[in-house]
Design a protein around this motif. Structure first.
Motif, mmCIF file in Angstrom:
data_model
loop_
_atom_site.group_PDB
_atom_site.id
_atom_site.type_symbol
_atom_site.label_atom_id
_atom_site.label_comp_id
_atom_site.label_asym_id
_atom_site.label_seq_id
_atom_site.Cartn_x
_atom_site.Cartn_y
_atom_site.Cartn_z
ATOM 1 N N ARG A 129 46.592 45.480 44.475
ATOM 2 C CA ARG A 129 45.352 44.950 43.919
ATOM 3 C C ARG A 129 44.946 43.684 44.668
ATOM 4 N NH1 ARG A 129 44.137 47.174 38.821
ATOM 5 N NH2 ARG A 129 42.149 46.113 39.153
ATOM 6 N N GLN A 152 42.614 45.465 49.015
ATOM 7 C CA GLN A 152 42.929 46.557 48.098
ATOM 8 C C GLN A 152 43.744 47.666 48.757
ATOM 9 O OE1 GLN A 152 42.251 45.389 44.873
ATOM 10 N NE2 GLN A 152 41.136 47.262 44.433
ATOM 11 N N TRP A 156 42.549 52.220 45.369
ATOM 12 C CA TRP A 156 41.522 51.367 44.782
ATOM 13 C C TRP A 156 40.269 51.361 45.648
ATOM 14 C CZ3 TRP A 156 41.857 50.484 39.984
ATOM 15 C CH2 TRP A 156 43.101 50.316 39.362
#
Length: 252
Positions: A129, A152, A156
């Motif tokens: 993340r 990312q 994602w």
């Protein structure tokens, strides 16, 4: 289990690539135009379904939105993830040739080795993340989107691309995902407010206006022909009277 999860992702991604390639390259058959109501009345449901399936073939050929999605997804998988010392190629996931149109293949031995030796890096390659922009909305600035993209993990990145295109939620400008804005989605307000729906409504209104003008023109022609017929009948009557007069004079 990790290998199977990654393989499942690759398989589903390749299905998407196949779908995009098919839709972007299939040819449009001009012999199958949309059916009118009268034509549908003369066909069975099965015949209508087969006809309309052929009529829709090629409608998305070279579609700019699909091309953009396909290109974005490909770049999302190719570009390196910030802080990662590995990429798809280094763990055995590659696109073999141009003919594959971006489809991925797995070197099973190489991927399983990477999972055994670098499990955390493999995990982060897919699900890391962003630390600076942890959540995604379509209201992010270009700079924020760029930062998020670099940080990312691959899954994602793909999620963000799909959100850009199919989100049912509006951004600060009142817009939904790109595809919904263009074509709409059944059961959503975009079904009637998409650009295609608005185009269809505009065409329908123009057709109605043209039909009204046609009816008016037909009515004018009918009136003119009716008057012309009256004049012709009057002339024929006068001609008959004149002929009868000439006949009477010749007898005298």
């Amino acid at each position: 289990a990790v290998y199977n999860a990654i393989k499942s992702f690759v398989d589903e991604y390749d299905k998407l690539v196949d779908m995009f390639t098919t839709k972007l390259t299939e040819k449009y058959n001009k012999n199958y135009q949309p059916l009118t109501d009268e034509q549908k009345d003369a066909l069975s449901e099965d015949e209508i379904e087969k006809w309309e399936k052929k009529a829709k073939t090629g409608l998305l050929r070279n579609d700019s939105i699909l091309q953009s999605i396909q290109s974005s997804m490909r770049m999302a998988l190719i570009d390196s993830v910030q802080g990662m010392g590995i990429n798809l190629s280094s763990i055995g996931i590659t696109s073999k040739s141009y003919q594959d149109k971006g489809k991925l293949t797995i070197d099973e031995a190489k991927l399983k080795q990477a999972i055994r030796e670098k499990p955390d890096e493999v995990k982060n390659l897919f699900i890391q993340r962003s630390t600076d922009v942890p959540s995604y909305t379509r209201d992010l600035s270009s700079e924020e989107k760029s930062t998020r993209f670099k940080q990312q993990g691959l899954l994602w990145r793909i999620s963000d691309i799909l959100d850009d295109n199919i989100s049912i939620y509006r951004d600060k400008d009142g817009r939904k995902g790109i595809l919904l804005e263009k074509a709409g989605m059944e059961g959503d307000s975009s079904e009637f407010n998409s650009s295609i729906a608005k185009d269809i409504k505009g065409y329908s209104e123009r057709i109605a206006e043209m039909l009204e003008k046609l009816y008016e023109k037909e009515e004018n022609y009918y009136k003119q022909f009716s008057q012309l017929e009256t004049y012709i009948n009057r002339m024929n009557s006068q001609m008959g009277w004149l002929m009868s007069q000439f006949g009477m004079n010749s007898q005298r």
